[in-house]
Design a protein around this motif. Structure first.
Motif, PDB file in Angstrom:
ATOM      1  N   MET A   1       0.846  -1.204   0.000  1.00 38.28           N
ATOM      2  CA  MET A   1       0.000   0.000   0.000  1.00 38.28           C
ATOM      3  C   MET A   1       0.881   1.254   0.000  1.00 38.28           C
ATOM      4  O   MET A   1       1.774   1.393   0.820  1.00 38.28           O
ATOM      5  CB  MET A   1      -0.891  -0.027   1.253  1.00 38.28           C
ATOM      6  N   LYS A   2       0.627   2.151  -0.947  1.00 33.93           N
ATOM      7  CA  LYS A   2       1.480   3.336  -1.069  1.00 33.93           C
ATOM      8  C   LYS A   2       0.667   4.630  -0.870  1.00 33.93           C
ATOM      9  O   LYS A   2      -0.405   4.792  -1.451  1.00 33.93           O
ATOM     10  CB  LYS A   2       2.139   3.354  -2.451  1.00 33.93           C
ATOM     11  N   ILE A   3       1.187   5.521  -0.037  1.00 32.94           N
ATOM     12  CA  ILE A   3       0.566   6.835   0.207  1.00 32.94           C
ATOM     13  C   ILE A   3       1.477   7.926  -0.332  1.00 32.94           C
ATOM     14  O   ILE A   3       2.645   7.999   0.044  1.00 32.94           O
ATOM     15  CB  ILE A   3       0.360   7.075   1.719  1.00 32.94           C
ATOM     16  N   LEU A   4       0.925   8.753  -1.220  1.00 31.36           N
ATOM     17  CA  LEU A   4       1.690   9.896  -1.731  1.00 31.36           C
ATOM     18  C   LEU A   4       1.252  11.151  -0.984  1.00 31.36           C
ATOM     19  O   LEU A   4       0.057  11.451  -0.920  1.00 31.36           O
ATOM     20  CB  LEU A   4       1.380  10.147  -3.196  1.00 31.36           C
ATOM     21  N   VAL A   5       2.212  11.867  -0.446  1.00 30.21           N
ATOM     22  CA  VAL A   5       1.894  13.165   0.161  1.00 30.21           C
ATOM     23  C   VAL A   5       2.552  14.237  -0.714  1.00 30.21           C
ATOM     24  O   VAL A   5       3.764  14.212  -0.923  1.00 30.21           O
ATOM     25  CB  VAL A   5       2.412  13.262   1.605  1.00 30.21           C
ATOM     26  N   ILE A   6       1.728  15.125  -1.255  1.00 27.57           N
ATOM     27  CA  ILE A   6       2.236  16.154  -2.166  1.00 27.57           C
ATOM     28  C   ILE A   6       1.861  17.517  -1.598  1.00 27.57           C
ATOM     29  O   ILE A   6       0.690  17.915  -1.605  1.00 27.57           O
ATOM     30  CB  ILE A   6       1.624  15.992  -3.577  1.00 27.57           C
ATOM     31  N   ASN A   7       2.844  18.221  -1.061  1.00 27.08           N
ATOM     32  CA  ASN A   7       2.530  19.478  -0.388  1.00 27.08           C
ATOM     33  C   ASN A   7       3.810  20.286  -0.181  1.00 27.08           C
ATOM     34  O   ASN A   7       4.803  19.769   0.322  1.00 27.08           O
ATOM     35  CB  ASN A   7       1.874  19.188   0.976  1.00 27.08           C
ATOM     36  N   SER A   8       3.772  21.552  -0.556  1.00 28.86           N
ATOM     37  CA  SER A   8       4.974  22.392  -0.423  1.00 28.86           C
ATOM     38  C   SER A   8       4.987  23.169   0.889  1.00 28.86           C
ATOM     39  O   SER A   8       5.979  23.809   1.225  1.00 28.86           O
ATOM     40  CB  SER A   8       5.057  23.367  -1.600  1.00 28.86           C
ATOM     41  N   ASN A   9       3.866  23.130   1.634  1.00 31.40           N
ATOM     42  CA  ASN A   9       3.799  23.910   2.874  1.00 31.40           C
ATOM     43  C   ASN A   9       4.150  23.114   4.125  1.00 31.40           C
ATOM     44  O   ASN A   9       4.459  23.696   5.163  1.00 31.40           O
ATOM     45  CB  ASN A   9       2.401  24.499   3.051  1.00 31.40           C
ATOM     46  N   LEU A  10       4.097  21.810   4.021  1.00 32.53           N
ATOM     47  CA  LEU A  10       4.319  20.986   5.217  1.00 32.53           C
ATOM     48  C   LEU A  10       5.803  20.762   5.477  1.00 32.53           C
ATOM     49  O   LEU A  10       6.562  20.435   4.561  1.00 32.53           O
ATOM     50  CB  LEU A  10       3.603  19.640   5.075  1.00 32.53           C
ATOM     51  N   GLU A  11       6.191  20.937   6.730  1.00 28.82           N
ATOM     52  CA  GLU A  11       7.590  20.710   7.098  1.00 28.82           C
ATOM     53  C   GLU A  11       7.811  19.237   7.484  1.00 28.82           C
ATOM     54  O   GLU A  11       6.872  18.475   7.649  1.00 28.82           O
ATOM     55  CB  GLU A  11       7.976  21.610   8.291  1.00 28.82           C
ATOM     56  N   GLN A  12       9.094  18.915   7.685  1.00 21.15           N
ATOM     57  CA  GLN A  12       9.523  17.546   7.976  1.00 21.15           C
ATOM     58  C   GLN A  12       8.742  16.911   9.132  1.00 21.15           C
ATOM     59  O   GLN A  12       8.380  15.734   9.071  1.00 21.15           O
ATOM     60  CB  GLN A  12      11.035  17.540   8.277  1.00 21.15           C
ATOM     61  N   LYS A  13       8.460  17.699  10.167  1.00 26.90           N
ATOM     62  CA  LYS A  13       7.792  17.116  11.340  1.00 26.90           C
ATOM     63  C   LYS A  13       6.431  16.507  10.969  1.00 26.90           C
ATOM     64  O   LYS A  13       6.000  15.511  11.548  1.00 26.90           O
ATOM     65  CB  LYS A  13       7.631  18.148  12.467  1.00 26.90           C
ATOM     66  N   TYR A  14       5.765  17.108   9.971  1.00 26.37           N
ATOM     67  CA  TYR A  14       4.480  16.568   9.537  1.00 26.37           C
ATOM     68  C   TYR A  14       4.682  15.273   8.740  1.00 26.37           C
ATOM     69  O   TYR A  14       3.933  14.312   8.874  1.00 26.37           O
ATOM     70  CB  TYR A  14       3.717  17.601   8.700  1.00 26.37           C
ATOM     71  N   PHE A  15       5.711  15.267   7.890  1.00 24.83           N
ATOM     72  CA  PHE A  15       6.035  14.048   7.139  1.00 24.83           C
ATOM     73  C   PHE A  15       6.339  12.899   8.108  1.00 24.83           C
ATOM     74  O   PHE A  15       5.897  11.764   7.901  1.00 24.83           O
ATOM     75  CB  PHE A  15       7.239  14.285   6.219  1.00 24.83           C
ATOM     76  N   ASP A  16       7.092  13.224   9.170  1.00 25.29           N
ATOM     77  CA  ASP A  16       7.435  12.200  10.163  1.00 25.29           C
ATOM     78  C   ASP A  16       6.183  11.596  10.795  1.00 25.29           C
ATOM     79  O   ASP A  16       6.083  10.385  10.970  1.00 25.29           O
ATOM     80  CB  ASP A  16       8.340  12.797  11.255  1.00 25.29           C
ATOM     81  N   LEU A  17       5.228  12.495  11.114  1.00 27.10           N
ATOM     82  CA  LEU A  17       3.968  12.036  11.713  1.00 27.10           C
ATOM     83  C   LEU A  17       3.231  11.075  10.780  1.00 27.10           C
ATOM     84  O   LEU A  17       2.717  10.030  11.197  1.00 27.10           O
ATOM     85  CB  LEU A  17       3.056  13.238  11.975  1.00 27.10           C
ATOM     86  N   ILE A  18       3.185  11.466   9.499  1.00 30.82           N
ATOM     87  CA  ILE A  18       2.440  10.658   8.523  1.00 30.82           C
ATOM     88  C   ILE A  18       3.142   9.315   8.293  1.00 30.82           C
ATOM     89  O   ILE A  18       2.514   8.259   8.232  1.00 30.82           O
ATOM     90  CB  ILE A  18       2.279  11.446   7.202  1.00 30.82           C
ATOM     91  N   LYS A  19       4.459   9.376   8.190  1.00 32.35           N
ATOM     92  CA  LYS A  19       5.259   8.158   7.986  1.00 32.35           C
ATOM     93  C   LYS A  19       5.028   7.153   9.116  1.00 32.35           C
ATOM     94  O   LYS A  19       4.802   5.958   8.888  1.00 32.35           O
ATOM     95  CB  LYS A  19       6.751   8.535   7.938  1.00 32.35           C
TER      96      LYS A  19
END
Lengths: 319, 319
Positions: A1-19
């Motif tokens: 299962m693959k999730i793509l997150v495409i966003n120029s406003n979100l910082e690393q901390k948000y990516f970490d949360l999603i990951k």
């Protein structure tokens, strides 16, 4: 299962949360600033959280698209999704705070003529005070009583307006921040009593042209209009005419029938019209980002557990 | 008994109200737009409601001057009154609503960079969104917790700030709109926790220069400052320096050490400084006029009944 997150406003901390959230369900989350950066090898994602018109147009694998903003009218067109069963959620609820702040600011700037003062003092001019108007004892009508309208009404309360009247499809007063809520069928009766009309409607067939020339005329002379929903809701020519004639004292528009506002639009030159380039709900505000990601993660959890998605868009209603 | 009313903002309906109240006590009320219009035959008034420095300087008959605004610092100088026993009342309490609206507007314009957007769109430019800040979760300190500070805190509540901290002479939390109120002796401990400093202090010896260079430095990098009290409260040179260096993200000043702001002042040219020409509390707002006249009539009644005046200025404190 693959999730793509495409966003120029979100910082690393948000990516970490999603990951981290994805890993719980053994899903892979990949991150890009824009759709252009996404390689074709990632076009097979099951879930996209972001803006991805090119991928959704071709991918039959896409099962859920979460749009990081509120208005989804541009997605409700035939051919937008290769997979017509693709679920769509939006992030209405993340923007109310920011957009409501814009609305209060726009009202106060118009009432207090701050744009004039700022322009004068920028040019070294200290000019005399002039007539100002107050939110206190003002009769305000809010067209659209969702997250944005409610957040606005909540903030407006402290300014002690004479009344806050809501108008929406159902006519139900669900929040308690409105003195009264009328169904949209009663709009014509509400307008003559309105000193400030604040519009925050989604872009649907029902809302298109809702502020017609006839209805602008129903507003009392000297009324003000704010629009932060969709530009399609207003007859822009009639608005321009009534601003120029002085029937309307002022308007503040953040949204337009066509965006960016075309160079040749007569709206640019109207002195009692405040224009902002669709920034009332931009995603840089800390709270907006927090809430946006929080809402996605809530539905990600629902998705993996096979529960209904909480922020699902009703494709028939268009919001 | 003669009452002079000198005011260019009040309409006939207010004069009628005052005339009627005066007649009850067989007093005569006469009305002028400005002191220049007053003939010498009316210099013998017992009561003046208005701005009348020339008359108060020469009249030994003047027993009570009611100033239609809040700040009376300019009256607290030797020789201002020929009759040193002359009572002075002010109209603090009439301006909180208007000035608080200005403060909220100023904060939102700065946080949301609306002045930039307005300037751009006035020039036909539709430019990209940029970083914005929200009042939500913001730590706000209000320096001066009188009518203005309290009216501001009340309106600010709906925006859900992280905290509203009051600072005043007594340190007493009398209104309930502040999370906490500290005495001014604790100001240096409060400043490092302040993202938005809102100043609404009277002009007195104690408040002069209260926001010194040292204290500006105590604010965290990126803080914002609003001043609607008296310009004398801020070290303007230090403020300018810290705006230019970026230590302060922005400031909005409605009051200045010298007004009108002198042509040669470096403040005019600072991009992250919003200047308004002392208009936060101008008297055109309906509510302000209503309340202003109401307060005067309240004390007129007290005066005729021999009761203490309710809005008496403490000449020692200077407010």
């Amino acid at each position: 299962m693959k999730i793509l997150v495409i966003n120029s406003n979100l910082e690393q901390k948000y990516f970490d949360l999603i990951k981290k959230a994805a890993e719980v369900y053994k899903a892979e989350a990949v991150f890009y600033k824009s759709e252009k950066e996404v390689p074709e090898t990632d076009y097979d994602a099951d879930i996209i959280y972001g803006f991805a018109p090119s991928i959704s147009k071709v991918s039959r694998k896409l099962k859920w698209l979460c749009v990081p903003w509120a208005g989804v009218d541009s997605l409700m067109v035939p051919g937008y999704f290769a997979n017509e069963e693709c679920l769509v959620t939006n992030s209405a609820g993340a923007y109310g705070v920011s957009i409501a702040e814009h609305m209060i600011a726009a009202a106060l700037v118009m009432f207090r003529r701050l744009d004039e003062f700022f322009e004068e003092t920028r040019n070294g001019k200290w000019l005399f005070p002039r007539e100002q108007k107050s939110l206190k004892n003002c009769r305000v009508t809010v067209l659209g009583t969702g997250d944005i309208g409610t957040s606005f009404a909540k903030r407006l309360r402290g300014f002690e307006p004479a009344s806050i009247t809501g108008v929406c499809r159902s006519g139900k007063n669900s929040s308690g921040f409105f003195d009264k809520v009328y169904p949209v069928t009663a709009l014509n009766e509400v307008l003559p009593e309105t000193e400030l009309l604040a519009m925050c409607l989604p872009g649907t067939q029902e809302t298109a042209g809702i502020l017609s020339e006839e209805r602008i005329k129903l507003l009392p002379r000297g009324a003000y209009v704010i629009n932060v929903g969709r530009g399609s809701a207003i007859d822009e020519d009639a608005l321009a005419e009534n601003l120029l004639s002085g029937h309307l004292a002022g308007a503040a528009l953040d949204v337009f029938a066509k965006e960016p506002l075309p160079k040749e639009s007569p709206l640019w030159k109207i002195k009692n019209l405040l224009i902002t380039p669709h920034v009332a709900g931009n995603m840089t505000v800390e709270y907006t980002k927090d809430r946006n990601v929080e809402m996605f993660l809530e539905d990600l959890d629902n998705y993996f557990k096979g529960k209904p998605l909480k922020y699902l868009v009703d494709k028939k209603l268009g919001y």
